[in-house]
Write an enzyme that holds these catalytic residues in place. Structure first.
Site, mmCIF file in Angstrom:
data_model
loop_
_atom_site.group_PDB
_atom_site.id
_atom_site.type_symbol
_atom_site.label_atom_id
_atom_site.label_comp_id
_atom_site.label_asym_id
_atom_site.label_seq_id
_atom_site.Cartn_x
_atom_site.Cartn_y
_atom_site.Cartn_z
ATOM 1 N N THR A 1 0.856 -1.182 0.000
ATOM 2 C CA THR A 1 0.000 0.000 0.000
ATOM 3 C C THR A 1 0.894 1.236 0.000
ATOM 4 O OG1 THR A 1 -0.135 0.364 2.400
ATOM 5 C CG2 THR A 1 -1.578 -1.340 1.471
ATOM 6 N N CYS A 2 0.271 2.410 0.042
ATOM 7 C CA CYS A 2 1.074 3.631 0.064
ATOM 8 C C CYS A 2 1.845 3.767 1.374
ATOM 9 C CB CYS A 2 0.199 4.861 -0.162
ATOM 10 S SG CYS A 2 -1.121 5.056 1.061
ATOM 11 N N ARG B 1 2.800 0.940 3.436
ATOM 12 C CA ARG B 1 3.582 -0.235 3.848
ATOM 13 C C ARG B 1 3.773 -1.200 2.684
ATOM 14 N NH1 ARG B 1 2.059 -2.263 8.497
ATOM 15 N NH2 ARG B 1 0.673 -0.541 9.008
ATOM 16 N N SER C 1 -2.040 1.314 11.722
ATOM 17 C CA SER C 1 -2.214 2.269 10.628
ATOM 18 C C SER C 1 -1.806 3.673 11.038
ATOM 19 C CB SER C 1 -3.677 2.289 10.162
ATOM 20 O OG SER C 1 -4.055 1.043 9.637
ATOM 21 N N PRO D 1 -10.414 1.770 8.214
ATOM 22 C CA PRO D 1 -10.966 0.509 7.717
ATOM 23 C C PRO D 1 -10.402 0.026 6.381
ATOM 24 C CG PRO D 1 -12.489 2.305 7.264
ATOM 25 C CD PRO D 1 -11.327 2.907 8.016
ATOM 26 N N GLN D 2 -9.757 0.907 5.602
ATOM 27 C CA GLN D 2 -9.326 0.524 4.259
ATOM 28 C C GLN D 2 -8.312 -0.617 4.262
ATOM 29 O OE1 GLN D 2 -9.472 3.726 5.226
ATOM 30 N NE2 GLN D 2 -11.072 4.577 3.911
ATOM 31 N N GLN E 1 -7.429 -3.980 1.757
ATOM 32 C CA GLN E 1 -6.126 -4.158 1.115
ATOM 33 C C GLN E 1 -5.509 -5.506 1.488
ATOM 34 O OE1 GLN E 1 -4.527 -0.554 2.747
ATOM 35 N NE2 GLN E 1 -4.943 0.648 0.909
ATOM 36 N N ALA F 1 -5.958 20.023 -4.452
ATOM 37 C CA ALA F 1 -5.807 18.682 -5.034
ATOM 38 C C ALA F 1 -4.796 17.854 -4.254
ATOM 39 C CB ALA F 1 -5.381 18.779 -6.506
#
Length: 420
Positions: free
Chosen positions: A49-50, A52, A108, A114-115, A119, A189
């Site tokens: 993931t971004c 880990r 986290s 929760p994401q 993953q 953004a």
């Protein structure tokens, strides 16, 4: 077989290192196939993931992490010294606990998010499709999902928002009953705006508009969430459409002034507008708060809510750790039981062979004309002798050599009462 984790995360490595060790989805199958070819590796999965990158491995040797580090260096075209100082390794029970904590959101960047569970499920699915999961890792992943679900169900770890973006969307839900009928304009953004857009999309926002100084960045972000992009110069033209405005830029000066918001409110015929300024310095002039029909909140207003909710999650995390301790014990018990499986299977095969031999002799006696009662007696006699012959010899030898531990074990295995 031993299990271990090798990885790095947001606590151990800066983003410049994390992004160099990441495995994009299109390379994951190839990476898994490469790992499973390593001599020591029997099972493997990768979570990337971004925040880990972790390799979960089932291996015959107790410490194959050196081989894994060499493989990562080769695969990612890095020198070991570039990333090795940022790595951590967990083995055995520590790996089990680590996976449970990760899936539950306890490890986290945002406590309880929760994401990560989704993953983790993607990592499991990718390994299953690549054929690199075996019995042990497959069972561990399933138990990981069970533990994470139990934490979510039995604690309040995810019930309160702990990011200002999430808090802003939750507040919008209180003001507008149905977000699917509302239009939101997000100004900026960056990461905060992206997170806000994600939460709004998950809550089925009716229309999403991204405004940014650089149009291409706004367009790239808007595409992810079925919105559309505008430049900052177009903002006054679209502002009256917004029921919700969230701003988070790095501008040194306010982007929205009292005059432009007042004009938008008039064009809306005083339909309420909910505004959140998450920028420091502010993107929305403080005087906007004086306008009727405008509900303006700053990052400080939301931060108090976030801090209170974070304390609530920290209390829930203590409960979650207790649940995880119990679940780790359960999985370790299953893992230890696997060591006896081969012995049980061999014992049953031996008993079945002895049974078949005794049965064959009893059937032969029937064919020879002996009465069924005698054939049954023969079967019982032969089977009893065959099943007890080897254990009896071994127990006699144990007595001769004073192997009292073996005799005690036999009494426990066969559940022999004293005097029997």
């Amino acid at each position: 077989m031993g299990i271990l984790t090798l990885g790095l995360n947001h606590n151990t490595a800066p983003v410049s290192i994390r992004e160099r060790l990441a495995f994009p989805a299109e390379r994951l199958h190839h990476a898994l196939q490469g790992l499973i070819q390593l001599p020591e590796v029997r099972e493997v999965a990768i979570l990337s993931t971004c925040n880990r990158t972790e390799v979960y491995c089932g291996a015959e040797t107790p410490t194959p992490h050196e081989t894994l580090i060499d493989w990562i260096a080769h695969e990612q075209r890095l020198r070991r010294e570039d990333f090795q100082p940022f790595l951590y390794t967990h083995r055995g029970a520590d790996t089990i606990r680590h996976m449970f904590r990760v899936a539950s959101g306890l490890d986290s960047m945002i406590l309880g998010e929760p994401q990560i569970l989704g993953q983790m499920k993607t990592a499991y699915q990718s390994a299953a499709e690549a054929g690199t999961l075996g019995k042990t890792l497959g069972k561990l992943f399933q138990h990981t999902f069970t533990a994470a679900k139990k934490v979510r169900t039995d604690t309040a770890i995810g019930s309160s928002p702990v990011s200002v973006a999430f808090a802003a969307v939750r507040l919008a839900q209180r003001i507008f009953d149905d977000l699917s009928r509302q239009t939101a304009i997000l100004i900026g953004a960056g990461e905060t705006i992206e997170l806000t857009a994600r939460h709004l999309a998950e809550n089925k926002i009716g229309e999403l508009i991204i405004a940014n100084r650089t149009y291409d960045k706004a367009h790239a972000l808007a595409q992810q969430f079925n919105g559309f992009a505008i430049s900052l110069s177009e903002l006054p033209k679209h502002l009256a459409r917004a029921d919700i405005v969230v701003a988070s830029t790095a501008s040194p000066l306010p982007i929205l002034g009292k005059g432009s918001v007042e004009s938008a409110i008039k064009a809306r015929k005083h339909k309420p507008m909910f505004m959140v300024d998450l920028a420091v310095p502010r993107d929305i002039e403080p005087e906007v708060e004086q306008l009727r029909d405008v509900y303006l909140y700053t990052v400080d207003d939301l931060r108090n809510t976030v801090e209170e909710n974070l304390r609530s999650r920290q209390e829930a995390a203590l409960q979650a750790e207790e649940i995880i301790d119990t679940e780790v014990d359960h999985f370790l018990a299953w893992l230890k039981a696997q060591g006896a499986i081969t012995t049980i299977q061999d014992f049953r095969k031996q008993a079945e062979t002895l049974r078949d031999e005794a049965l064959a002799k009893a059937l032969q006696a029937l064919k020879s004309g002996r009465p069924p009662e005698q054939a049954l007696e023969l079967l019982a006699h032969l089977l009893t002798n065959k099943l007890t012959h080897t254990p009896s010899i071994q127990l006699k030898q144990a007595g001769i050599y004073e192997r009292h531990d073996l005799i005690a074990a036999a009494r426990e295995i066969f559940q022999l009462k004293d005097g029997t």
